[in-house]
Structures are given as C-alpha cells and as structure tokens.
Design a protein around this motif. Structure first.
Motif, PDB file in Angstrom:
ATOM      1  N   UNK A  60      37.984  55.220  28.801  1.00 29.67           N
ATOM      2  CA  UNK A  60      38.923  56.109  28.116  1.00 29.67           C
ATOM      3  C   UNK A  60      39.550  55.409  26.916  1.00 29.67           C
ATOM      4  N   UNK A  61      39.998  54.181  27.121  1.00 28.18           N
ATOM      5  CA  UNK A  61      40.656  53.461  26.028  1.00 28.18           C
ATOM      6  C   UNK A  61      39.665  52.982  24.976  1.00 28.18           C
ATOM      7  N   UNK A  62      38.430  52.714  25.375  1.00 27.35           N
ATOM      8  CA  UNK A  62      37.418  52.282  24.412  1.00 27.35           C
ATOM      9  C   UNK A  62      37.149  53.376  23.377  1.00 27.35           C
ATOM     10  N   UNK A  63      37.314  54.627  23.781  1.00 28.41           N
ATOM     11  CA  UNK A  63      37.131  55.727  22.831  1.00 28.41           C
ATOM     12  C   UNK A  63      38.102  55.624  21.658  1.00 28.41           C
ATOM     13  N   UNK A  64      39.201  54.906  21.844  1.00 28.64           N
ATOM     14  CA  UNK A  64      40.138  54.698  20.742  1.00 28.64           C
ATOM     15  C   UNK A  64      39.480  53.936  19.608  1.00 28.64           C
ATOM     16  N   UNK A  65      38.439  53.161  19.933  1.00 26.94           N
ATOM     17  CA  UNK A  65      37.729  52.407  18.913  1.00 26.94           C
ATOM     18  C   UNK A  65      37.010  53.351  17.960  1.00 26.94           C
ATOM     19  N   UNK A  66      36.622  54.523  18.442  1.00 31.40           N
ATOM     20  CA  UNK A  66      36.031  55.545  17.585  1.00 31.40           C
ATOM     21  C   UNK A  66      37.099  56.430  16.961  1.00 31.40           C
ATOM     22  N   UNK A  67      38.137  56.720  17.741  1.00 30.59           N
ATOM     23  CA  UNK A  67      39.188  57.609  17.249  1.00 30.59           C
ATOM     24  C   UNK A  67      39.929  57.010  16.060  1.00 30.59           C
ATOM     25  N   UNK A  68      40.201  55.703  16.095  1.00 32.51           N
ATOM     26  CA  UNK A  68      40.927  55.112  14.964  1.00 32.51           C
ATOM     27  C   UNK A  68      40.101  55.167  13.689  1.00 32.51           C
ATOM     28  N   UNK A  69      38.780  55.067  13.819  1.00 34.62           N
ATOM     29  CA  UNK A  69      37.921  55.193  12.644  1.00 34.62           C
ATOM     30  C   UNK A  69      37.943  56.594  12.072  1.00 34.62           C
ATOM     31  N   UNK A  70      37.921  57.587  12.959  1.00 35.41           N
ATOM     32  CA  UNK A  70      38.008  58.988  12.516  1.00 35.41           C
ATOM     33  C   UNK A  70      39.322  59.224  11.777  1.00 35.41           C
ATOM     34  N   UNK A  71      40.418  58.718  12.328  1.00 40.21           N
ATOM     35  CA  UNK A  71      41.724  58.909  11.711  1.00 40.21           C
ATOM     36  C   UNK A  71      41.837  58.164  10.382  1.00 40.21           C
ATOM     37  N   UNK A  72      41.231  56.974  10.309  1.00 35.17           N
ATOM     38  CA  UNK A  72      41.286  56.206   9.063  1.00 35.17           C
ATOM     39  C   UNK A  72      40.600  56.961   7.932  1.00 35.17           C
TER      40      UNK A  72
END
Length: 205
Positions: A60-72
């Motif tokens: 679940x938390x590893x998905x943040x590695x993709x989410x932060x890129x999307x937000x950037x």
C-alpha cells in the motif's frame, strides 16, 4: 513488464493525485509518508513473522512511489530537491524491508538466509550507488537485470507468499534476488567501464 504496467497504474492513481493536489498536499509529503509507512510496517510486522500482513501494508505504501510522481507532473516540472528526496527515501524503504526480514531470520535461527537477506540489502544499495556515481560523472547507467522495481517485486512477492504458507518460496526468491543483484552490479560496472574508456582524462574530485 513493470514499465508496461506503469501507464495503467498512473491512470488509476491520477484522480487521487489530483484530489490531493487540490487540498494543497505536495508530492514531497507523499514521498515522506510512503517511506515512513514502509519503514514502520517492515520493522513491526516482519520481525514478528507476520509476513503476509506486513507485505500488504508495505505494498500500500509503496504505491506512494508512483503517486508522488503523478502529483509532481501535475504541479509542474519536477524539482531537483524532489528527485533527490525520492531517490534517497527509496533507499531507506528498501533497507527497512530487508532489515525486517533479516531480523525475522535471526529470530528464527535461519542464519544462512539471514546472510542472504543481508547480501540482498547491500547489493541493492550498491546497484543504486553505481548508477548514481556514474551519472554524477556524466555517464549513463540504465542497464542491468534487476533494477529497483524488479527487486522490490521479487522480494515482496516471495515474502508475502511465504506468509501464506507457500513452501520454499522465500529462500528461492531471496537467492534469486541475490544472484540477480550481483549480476546487475557487474553489468553496470562493465557498462561504465566501456564508456569511461572513451572519455578523455580530466581532474575529478
């Protein structure tokens, strides 16, 4: 395979990323939260032998590695600080995962597998360092059998399935990961050596 899946995952995460940006939450905050969650889960669940539960929380938390890129990408050109923070915290998260499983092997008196987990931890860091150092010298180093996404998937899948009782999957996964990481280090060293041979000598600090 992972590169092919990334666009589909990005489409799924885009609405969430847009909602977070509207609320003033930046990608750096998501990066930090994802790493903090990964570290906490790995060091809490894995040493207790709760391998499947730990893997689900970490995933679940590893998905943040993709989410932060999307937000950037939504907030404009990526910042140098954001790229630096993301790469640095990736190393922290990876280290926590293998440290957690290493502690589990020590508690279980599986010293050989503890050594393999330690090798995976060190080799993974070395794979990343070789690339960073090469790029710092103006060279390229996007080669190798097992880059971070592949290492993460193999590690988490083998740990998670072991938590479900699948026999031998964790030792096999770790040995496979150790070999693949070692091969990747050698591949990157050779790749950089070939490039360096054609670069004129210059003072280096």
């Amino acid at each position: 395979m992972l590169k092919l899946l990334r666009p589909a995952v990005t489409r799924v995460l885009t609405p969430l990323g847009r909602a977070l940006v509207r609320r003033g939450i930046g990608p750096d905050a998501i990066t930090a939260a994802g790493t903090l969650g990964t570290v906490a889960a790995a060091l809490f669940f894995y040493p207790r032998g709760q391998l499947f539960a730990g893997t689900m929380v970490i995933t679940f938390f590893v998905l943040a590695d993709l989410l932060d890129g999307v937000m950037a990408r939504m907030t404009g050109p990526g910042s140098v600080w954001g790229a630096f923070l993301d790469s640095t915290l990736d190393r922290v998260g990876d280290a926590a995962i293998f440290s957690g499983i290493l502690l589990w092997f020590v508690v279980s008196d599986e010293m050989v597998l503890a050594g393999v987990a330690l090798f995976c931890l060190v080799a993974g860091a070395l794979v990343s360092y070789v690339k960073a150092r090469a790029e710092g010298l103006g060279l390229t180093c996007d080669v190798g059998l097992a880059e971070r996404p592949e290492r993460l998937v193999v590690g988490l899948v083998s740990i998670g399935l072991s938590g479900l009782g699948v026999p031998y999957i964790l030792p096999v996964g770790l040995w496979l990961l150790a070999v693949a990481s070692a091969v990747t280090v050698v591949q990157r060293l050779l790749h950089v050596r070939r490039q360096a041979a054609s670069v004129p000598p210059r003072p280096l600090r």
